[in-house]
Design a protein around this motif. Sequence first.
Motif, mmCIF file in Angstrom:
data_model
loop_
_atom_site.group_PDB
_atom_site.id
_atom_site.type_symbol
_atom_site.label_atom_id
_atom_site.label_comp_id
_atom_site.label_asym_id
_atom_site.label_seq_id
_atom_site.Cartn_x
_atom_site.Cartn_y
_atom_site.Cartn_z
ATOM 1 N N HIS A 132 -35.704 22.230 53.481
ATOM 2 C CA HIS A 132 -35.787 21.597 54.800
ATOM 3 C C HIS A 132 -35.596 22.626 55.909
ATOM 4 N N ASN A 133 -36.432 22.539 56.919
ATOM 5 C CA ASN A 133 -36.261 23.300 58.165
ATOM 6 C C ASN A 133 -35.879 22.298 59.247
ATOM 7 N N ARG A 134 -34.672 22.416 59.771
ATOM 8 C CA ARG A 134 -34.170 21.386 60.690
ATOM 9 C C ARG A 134 -34.328 21.771 62.157
ATOM 10 N N LEU A 135 -34.913 20.846 62.906
ATOM 11 C CA LEU A 135 -34.861 20.873 64.366
ATOM 12 C C LEU A 135 -33.891 19.761 64.753
ATOM 13 N N SER A 136 -32.717 20.123 65.209
ATOM 14 C CA SER A 136 -31.648 19.150 65.446
ATOM 15 C C SER A 136 -31.930 18.338 66.703
ATOM 16 N N ILE A 137 -32.038 17.016 66.529
ATOM 17 C CA ILE A 137 -32.348 16.116 67.642
ATOM 18 C C ILE A 137 -31.267 15.038 67.787
ATOM 19 N N ILE A 138 -30.916 14.410 66.655
ATOM 20 C CA ILE A 138 -29.902 13.353 66.644
ATOM 21 C C ILE A 138 -28.785 13.763 65.687
ATOM 22 N N ASP A 139 -27.545 13.623 66.150
ATOM 23 C CA ASP A 139 -26.354 14.075 65.406
ATOM 24 C C ASP A 139 -26.496 15.559 65.078
ATOM 25 N N LEU A 140 -26.141 16.391 66.021
ATOM 26 C CA LEU A 140 -26.328 17.833 65.889
ATOM 27 C C LEU A 140 -25.336 18.467 64.919
ATOM 28 N N ASP A 141 -24.397 17.693 64.448
ATOM 29 C CA ASP A 141 -23.379 18.198 63.536
ATOM 30 C C ASP A 141 -23.996 18.622 62.203
ATOM 31 N N PRO A 142 -23.463 19.684 61.575
ATOM 32 C CA PRO A 142 -23.979 20.122 60.262
ATOM 33 C C PRO A 142 -23.899 19.053 59.175
ATOM 34 N N ARG A 143 -23.082 18.009 59.384
ATOM 35 C CA ARG A 143 -22.979 16.941 58.387
ATOM 36 C C ARG A 143 -24.321 16.237 58.160
ATOM 37 N N SER A 144 -25.241 16.354 59.142
ATOM 38 C CA SER A 144 -26.557 15.720 59.013
ATOM 39 C C SER A 144 -27.643 16.704 58.583
ATOM 40 N N ASP A 145 -27.240 17.909 58.214
ATOM 41 C CA ASP A 145 -28.223 18.860 57.698
ATOM 42 C C ASP A 145 -28.866 18.314 56.425
ATOM 43 N N GLN A 146 -30.056 18.791 56.149
ATOM 44 C CA GLN A 146 -30.774 18.387 54.935
ATOM 45 C C GLN A 146 -31.072 19.609 54.073
ATOM 46 N N PRO A 147 -31.323 19.378 52.763
ATOM 47 C CA PRO A 147 -31.358 18.119 52.037
ATOM 48 C C PRO A 147 -30.028 17.365 52.172
ATOM 49 N N PHE A 148 -30.148 16.027 52.227
ATOM 50 C CA PHE A 148 -29.001 15.164 52.496
ATOM 51 C C PHE A 148 -28.764 14.261 51.282
ATOM 52 N N THR A 149 -27.505 14.060 50.926
ATOM 53 C CA THR A 149 -27.164 13.220 49.779
ATOM 54 C C THR A 149 -26.371 12.006 50.239
ATOM 55 N N TYR A 150 -26.735 10.843 49.704
ATOM 56 C CA TYR A 150 -26.073 9.570 50.049
ATOM 57 C C TYR A 150 -25.673 8.848 48.773
ATOM 58 N N TYR A 151 -24.445 8.388 48.719
ATOM 59 C CA TYR A 151 -23.914 7.685 47.547
ATOM 60 C C TYR A 151 -24.129 8.483 46.258
ATOM 61 N N ASP A 152 -24.040 9.788 46.351
ATOM 62 C CA ASP A 152 -24.059 10.721 45.207
ATOM 63 C C ASP A 152 -25.412 10.874 44.504
ATOM 64 N N HIS A 153 -26.205 9.803 44.412
ATOM 65 C CA HIS A 153 -27.421 9.904 43.603
ATOM 66 C C HIS A 153 -28.724 9.800 44.395
ATOM 67 N N ILE A 154 -28.629 9.626 45.709
ATOM 68 C CA ILE A 154 -29.820 9.546 46.557
ATOM 69 C C ILE A 154 -29.903 10.814 47.391
ATOM 70 N N HIS A 155 -30.978 11.591 47.186
ATOM 71 C CA HIS A 155 -31.175 12.844 47.917
ATOM 72 C C HIS A 155 -32.463 12.727 48.735
ATOM 73 N N ILE A 156 -32.450 13.247 49.959
ATOM 74 C CA ILE A 156 -33.598 13.049 50.841
ATOM 75 C C ILE A 156 -33.926 14.300 51.645
ATOM 76 N N VAL A 157 -35.222 14.517 51.878
ATOM 77 C CA VAL A 157 -35.707 15.395 52.945
ATOM 78 C C VAL A 157 -36.630 14.527 53.801
ATOM 79 N N PHE A 158 -36.441 14.656 55.109
ATOM 80 C CA PHE A 158 -37.044 13.691 56.039
ATOM 81 C C PHE A 158 -37.497 14.413 57.297
ATOM 82 N N ASN A 159 -38.729 14.155 57.714
ATOM 83 C CA ASN A 159 -39.289 14.708 58.942
ATOM 84 C C ASN A 159 -39.667 13.552 59.852
#
Length: 616
Positions: free
Chosen positions: A47-74
Amino acid sequence: MCGIYGTTIKYEEHQVQDKLKRTAFRGPDKMGWQFYKKEEKTITFGHNRLSIIDLDPRSDQPFTYYDHIHIVFNGEIYNFRILKKELTEKGYSFNTTSDTEVLCAAYLEYGEKCVDHLNGMFAFVIYDEKKQELFGARDRLGQKPFYYYHNGLDFEFSSQLSSIQMFNDNLSVSQKSIGYYLAWGNVPEPYSIFNEIKKLPAGHRFTYNIKTGDFNNSCYWDIDYQGKTKFTGTYNDAKNELSDILDDAVSSRLFADVPVGVFLSGGVDSSLVAAVASKSSNAKVKTFSVKFNEAEFDESAYAQQVADHLKTDHNVIECNYNEGMSLIENFSHFYDEPFADSSAIPSMLLAKHTREQVTVALSGDGGDESFIGYQRYKWATTKSKLYDVPYSLRKLSSSVLKHVPNYKLKVVAEALKTKNRNTAYLSVMTGINLNYIQSDEDFRDVAEIKYLDHNNKNLLERVSDFDLKTYLNWDINTKVDRATMAYSLEARAPLLDHRIVDFARALPTDFKILKDNQKRILKDVLYQYVPEHIFDRPKAGFAIPFATWFREDLKDYVLSELDDESLKNIPNINIENVKFMIKQHMDGSWNRYPLIWKLIVLKQWLNKEAKGISIK
């Protein structure tokens, strides 16, 4: 707005990094990658991030949710705050303020139907570890790109073709795609310039089974081209409803944790977006326009009038000849495959200088297609009546008119030879004369013909639908995405909110065009904010004066780029016909600049991006 990448092919870590570096302009704020190993298979997300919403590194990608869901999103999900509230009530918890996390929760709650709940522009892929499956989708109207490579087992995807191209020795340039490019000025989906790489069509989702390698895609949204939905209220009802939807579409697109501005050309669409944005914003809105030295191309004075009335912080960017030329030389680096819309050059200039002040810019894209605004649509109510004349008489008239020295009458002569209204409109969109293409294929024959070639709607509605699925998707959205991402600027188009597109499809035709009054209802909404007299002028396109430049300042450049030796190396062309058409342009007897530009772009792409790759 970002760049996404992923693969099941085993690459070294430095190779993955190189692939991400190639498209780092899409997201310069953070480059991240992750390897997910399961049994003998490794899934790589980047993922190449252009930070727009929630600039905190916690929203960097690849992002993991509930341990087993991983996402890259544009992209952006504009209704994510509403979705977040609904999902919270269903028991989901969130650790960020980003739309990425909400998208993950929506997938867990709704599965593949999560896309039906999204209002936005997006391309994303989710790796579901429990299912051992990739699930992904592209937004309804194709604002965000999605390329993929699937060889029957392995799968690779990216926001841009170049990432997939790197370290892949199994690619061949598609001769068929070159033919489509020469006809349309772009490579239409689902094709790409390479035989082995495809585009996921707009409004489609897919699943990829990691164990079996099976890939399946399906359409989850389409325009109502059968005319089943009809608006039954009055004109004032429609105007009020459109105003309400537009207010929400603009205000939701103003939400960001970075500075936001508006592209303002001075035309109806961008002026309406700027007006609603000014009403919705507590601060003075920044607006941006391009100025051309050539008067017939320059609308900057009109943009200034609108800006003065709305009291925006207006910025005028001069389209500098030398700066434009430097962009031509680097064009293929950002567009990845041949793309011949010359307005990409001023679009890149606009993006480059807008980015100096803001990170997000709202545009007026989509108004012409939905509300019947292009000049060529007038043909559907006037000149198309010529097709009531028997074909034999039209052919006779054509043979007479083609000898008249007037250029426009020569174009009419060529158009009269087409068999019916539908084929005539196709000729308008691809160029009337395609005899410079050396092939037995009919490159006007695309799957999207179904939106034009039916009797469910009148001709105006059919050409509008057809343009939404072709010109807007293949050309305008590609141009805007690459031009803005080249300078790490996010473009958002309120008039491409699917609610507005669906609403426009349901309206009676005379709500959108009445006699010569195109975009009637859109204008009447605009005139609530800006005086009508400012727009009492002919419509102008966002174009660069290449027709004149190619005969004058750039004549030597053109003749050098397209000399005999160069033409021999360009596939699919009839060299003698091409040379004759270039001569026509230079002597002023015919405007052939679109063909010349197509060939220059194709030649540069073949030389820079396809060296040593076979053409099949």
